[in-house]
Every structure is written in structure tokens, then in C-alpha cells.
Design a protein around this motif. Structure first.
Motif, PDB file in Angstrom:
ATOM      1  N   VAL A   1       0.856  -1.193   0.000  1.00  0.00           N
ATOM      2  CA  VAL A   1       0.000   0.000   0.000  1.00  0.00           C
ATOM      3  C   VAL A   1       0.889   1.240   0.000  1.00  0.00           C
ATOM      4  O   VAL A   1       1.918   1.275   0.693  1.00  0.00           O
ATOM      5  N   THR A   2       0.497   2.241  -0.773  1.00  0.00           N
ATOM      6  CA  THR A   2       1.184   3.529  -0.779  1.00  0.00           C
ATOM      7  C   THR A   2       0.208   4.611  -0.327  1.00  0.00           C
ATOM      8  O   THR A   2      -0.894   4.735  -0.891  1.00  0.00           O
ATOM      9  N   VAL A   3       0.609   5.368   0.677  1.00  0.00           N
ATOM     10  CA  VAL A   3      -0.198   6.474   1.195  1.00  0.00           C
ATOM     11  C   VAL A   3       0.561   7.771   0.936  1.00  0.00           C
ATOM     12  O   VAL A   3       1.763   7.863   1.222  1.00  0.00           O
ATOM     13  N   THR A   4      -0.128   8.776   0.412  1.00  0.00           N
ATOM     14  CA  THR A   4       0.480  10.068   0.129  1.00  0.00           C
ATOM     15  C   THR A   4      -0.264  11.159   0.894  1.00  0.00           C
ATOM     16  O   THR A   4      -1.493  11.258   0.803  1.00  0.00           O
ATOM     17  N   LEU A   5       0.487  11.961   1.642  1.00  0.00           N
ATOM     18  CA  LEU A   5      -0.061  13.076   2.407  1.00  0.00           C
ATOM     19  C   LEU A   5       0.469  14.381   1.822  1.00  0.00           C
ATOM     20  O   LEU A   5       1.652  14.485   1.483  1.00  0.00           O
ATOM     21  N   ASN A   6      -0.414  15.388   1.719  1.00  0.00           N
ATOM     22  CA  ASN A   6       0.002  16.651   1.103  1.00  0.00           C
ATOM     23  C   ASN A   6      -0.631  17.833   1.828  1.00  0.00           C
ATOM     24  O   ASN A   6      -1.714  17.718   2.412  1.00  0.00           O
ATOM     25  N   ASP A   7       0.068  18.974   1.764  1.00  0.00           N
ATOM     26  CA  ASP A   7      -0.475  20.205   2.326  1.00  0.00           C
ATOM     27  C   ASP A   7      -1.685  20.667   1.516  1.00  0.00           C
ATOM     28  O   ASP A   7      -1.862  20.291   0.353  1.00  0.00           O
ATOM     29  N   SER A   8      -2.486  21.508   2.130  1.00  0.00           N
ATOM     30  CA  SER A   8      -3.636  22.070   1.431  1.00  0.00           C
ATOM     31  C   SER A   8      -3.183  23.185   0.500  1.00  0.00           C
ATOM     32  O   SER A   8      -2.328  24.000   0.869  1.00  0.00           O
ATOM     33  N   PRO A   9      -3.740  23.260  -0.710  1.00  0.00           N
ATOM     34  CA  PRO A   9      -3.402  24.377  -1.601  1.00  0.00           C
ATOM     35  C   PRO A   9      -4.096  25.674  -1.193  1.00  0.00           C
ATOM     36  O   PRO A   9      -3.780  26.735  -1.726  1.00  0.00           O
ATOM     37  N   ARG A  10      -5.030  25.580  -0.262  1.00  0.00           N
ATOM     38  CA  ARG A  10      -5.788  26.753   0.163  1.00  0.00           C
ATOM     39  C   ARG A  10      -5.016  27.529   1.228  1.00  0.00           C
ATOM     40  O   ARG A  10      -4.070  27.041   1.826  1.00  0.00           O
ATOM     41  N   ARG A  11      -5.436  28.767   1.472  1.00  0.00           N
ATOM     42  CA  ARG A  11      -4.854  29.618   2.488  1.00  0.00           C
ATOM     43  C   ARG A  11      -5.946  30.081   3.435  1.00  0.00           C
ATOM     44  O   ARG A  11      -7.131  29.974   3.133  1.00  0.00           O
TER      45      ARG A  11
ATOM     46  N   LEU B   1      -3.436  23.710   7.799  1.00  0.00           N
ATOM     47  CA  LEU B   1      -3.367  23.520   6.348  1.00  0.00           C
ATOM     48  C   LEU B   1      -2.124  22.773   5.890  1.00  0.00           C
ATOM     49  O   LEU B   1      -1.876  22.671   4.693  1.00  0.00           O
ATOM     50  N   VAL B   2      -1.312  22.269   6.840  1.00  0.00           N
ATOM     51  CA  VAL B   2      -0.086  21.557   6.479  1.00  0.00           C
ATOM     52  C   VAL B   2      -0.047  20.193   7.159  1.00  0.00           C
ATOM     53  O   VAL B   2      -0.724  19.956   8.163  1.00  0.00           O
ATOM     54  N   VAL B   3       0.750  19.298   6.591  1.00  0.00           N
ATOM     55  CA  VAL B   3       0.958  17.965   7.164  1.00  0.00           C
ATOM     56  C   VAL B   3       1.948  18.077   8.314  1.00  0.00           C
ATOM     57  O   VAL B   3       3.000  18.716   8.185  1.00  0.00           O
ATOM     58  N   HIS B   4       1.625  17.449   9.430  1.00  0.00           N
ATOM     59  CA  HIS B   4       2.483  17.516  10.608  1.00  0.00           C
ATOM     60  C   HIS B   4       3.161  16.176  10.872  1.00  0.00           C
ATOM     61  O   HIS B   4       2.793  15.141  10.292  1.00  0.00           O
ATOM     62  N   GLN B   5       4.147  16.223  11.757  1.00  0.00           N
ATOM     63  CA  GLN B   5       4.880  15.024  12.139  1.00  0.00           C
ATOM     64  C   GLN B   5       3.948  13.937  12.650  1.00  0.00           C
ATOM     65  O   GLN B   5       4.090  12.766  12.301  1.00  0.00           O
ATOM     66  N   GLY B   6       2.968  14.320  13.461  1.00  0.00           N
ATOM     67  CA  GLY B   6       2.030  13.346  14.001  1.00  0.00           C
ATOM     68  C   GLY B   6       1.199  12.664  12.935  1.00  0.00           C
ATOM     69  O   GLY B   6       0.818  11.492  13.088  1.00  0.00           O
ATOM     70  N   ASP B   7       0.925  13.380  11.837  1.00  0.00           N
ATOM     71  CA  ASP B   7       0.148  12.782  10.747  1.00  0.00           C
ATOM     72  C   ASP B   7       0.953  11.678  10.055  1.00  0.00           C
ATOM     73  O   ASP B   7       0.419  10.600   9.756  1.00  0.00           O
TER      74      ASP B   7
END
Length: 269
Positions: free
Chosen positions: A131-141, A155-161
Motif C-alpha cells: 500500500v502507498t499512502v500520500t499526504l500533502n499540504d492544502s493548496p488553500r490559504r 493547512l499543512v501535514v504535521h509530524q504526528g500525521d
């Protein structure tokens, strides 16, 4: 602006001019301006002379960013060269050890024991379903949400995520794993600096890709039941963060090729 130093002569010149300006003329009565302007001139002269002495012929406001960029580039080249040299030395050591094992039984036994532990330790590449999981920041502000705008941290990916996904995949029976194509081993630590990921001395920017080899259904169920992953998926719906989960029929997880230095170790009992 570049100032060239004038030394003691500049100071004496400024003081003489200021003193001359403070003396009243015979045909002129002293006013506030007649006394204030020379004082202001004195202060300005002292400021410029101090700057000239401090600068000593150099630019006080020189932009150092190009120098910093060059320094970073040179350090990266040195690091790459050191890594290549280290890999060559390790290959030489392995070759010499293999030759010695042909005539030395204890060395041969030790090599066999090491070979048996290389795969579970993460030093061999593996291939299989996963399985491949991809996490990304939000393009919104924050300004896109109006009055009740979220914080930038929402709006951003954190270490805990990232840790939540990694732990869920291990709990789901993952046999091997990579983060950003870097093999995860027992001493790996996931750390975030700002919105970048630090792993084994390397810095990565989102999107963060996590690939694990194992039984896909079991790992997908573990992701579904993970509280941390569930919270991130809610943030995906609320703030536009990125989350994708892909079942891999046949994916390769590369071997770990980084440093194996340990600060402390304890024998298993």
C-alpha cells in the motif's frame, strides 16, 4: 552603500566643523535653529564617521544570500563525494572479508549470521504487494475561508500525521516500509521542521509518500481504524489537505543504505 574609513582625521574634521558652526556670528543673534542645526550636523557627522570606521571599506548592506547558496551547494557536493567514498570503502571491506571467509571458518560463520539478519534489519530490497499512502499540504490559504479562517497549522501535514500512517501500516502487518523512497529501519525517526520532513539527515518537502509491503487488505483496515489517520482524513474534508491511498500489486522497497552508527546498544535476552 560602501564607506571608506577616515580614522582619527575624520573625527577631528567633524568636531572642528561642528565647533565652528556652534560659534555665533557677530552680526547675528543666536536662535534655536542656529544652535540646533550644528548639533544635528554634528550627530550626522558622528554617525557617518562611525559607519565608515565600522565598514572599513566594505559594504554594510551587502546581500549575503548568493554566498549562502554557494556554501550550501559546496556542502552538498562534499556530502555526495563523502557518501561515494564511504560506499566504495564498504565494498572494499566486504570484498576483503569474503576472501578471508574462504580460509577462516569463524569469519565465514559470522558472515552467514549477518546475512541471515540483513533482510529483517532492512538492508536488502524487497518486492511484493503493498500500500502507498500520500499526504500533502492544502493548496488553500487562511484567507480563502472568510471570517472563521483556520490557522496555517491546520493547512499543512504535521509530524504526528506521518507517524499515524506509519504506525498504522506497521500495525497492519507491514513487512518493510519506505518514506520518500528512504528505507525505514529500527533506528528511523520521523521529524518535521516547519512543513518539511527530516529523515536520516535528509530533508523532504510535501507531498510525503509512504510505501509499505504487506497484505494490502490488512494494512488498509489498520489505516481505517487508526484514530490519527481518521483525524487527518477529517482535516482533508474540512481544509483541503491531500490524502491518497493506493493498493500496489507489485512494488519494490529499496534497501537501507545510510549510516548504521549507534550511540548505544543492548544485547537481546
Amino acid at each position: 552603500m560602501v564607506f571608506q574609513g577616515g580614522g582619527d582625521a575624520s573625527w577631528r574634521l567633524v568636531l572642528r566643523r561642528a565647533a565652528r558652526g556652534l560659534r555665533p556670528r557677530r552680526d547675528q543673534r543666536r536662535t534655536i535653529w542656529s544652535a540646533g542645526v550644528p548639533l544635528i550636523a554634528l550627530a550626522a557627522g558622528l554617525l557617518f564617521t562611525t559607519s565608515a570606521t565600522t565598514a572599513d571599506g566594505t559594504a554594510l548592506r551587502d546581500d549575503r544570500r548568493p554566498q549562502l547558496t554557494q556554501l550550501i551547494t559546496e556542502k552538498r557536493k562534499r556530502l555526495a563525494s563523502s557518501q561515494e567514498e564511504a560506499a566504495k570503502l564498504m565494498a572494499d571491506v566486504d570484498q576483503e572479508t569474503a576472501q578471508l571467509a574462504e580460509v577462516d571458518e569463524p569469519v565465514a560463520t559470522a558472515r552467514e549470521n549477518v546475512a541471515a539478519m540483513r533482510q529483517p534489519a532492512g538492508f536488502t530490497a524487497l518486492r511484493g504487494p503493498g500500500v502507498t499512502v500520500t499526504l500533502n499540504d492544502s493548496p488553500r490559504r487562511g484567507t480563502d475561508f472568510g471570517d472563521n479562517a483556520p490557522d496555517n497549522d491546520d493547512l499543512v501535514v504535521h509530524q504526528g500525521d506521518v507517524q499515524a500512517v506509519v504506525n498504522a501500516l506497521w500495525a497492519g502487518g507491514a513487512e518493510a516500509m519506505t518514506i520518500m523512497d528512504v528505507r525505514v529501519i529500527s533506528t528511523s525517526a520521523v521529524r518535521c521542521v516547519g512543513n518539511t520532513l527530516l529523515l536520516h539527515g535528509q530533508v523532504f518537502s510535501p507531498p510525503f509518500k509512504i510505501t509499505a509491503i504487506g497484505e494490502p487488505t490488512a494494512m488498509s483496515q489498520a489505516l481505517e481504524s487508526s484514530e490519527g489517520v481518521r483525524q487527518f482524513r477529517e482535516a482533508v474534508a474540512d481544509f483541503g489537505l491531500g490524502y491518497t491511498e493506493k493498493v500496489e500489486k507489485n512494488v519494490t522497497v529499496r534497501a537501507y543504505d545510510g549510516s548504521t552508527d549507534l550511540r548505544s546498544a543492548q544485547a537481546a535476552r
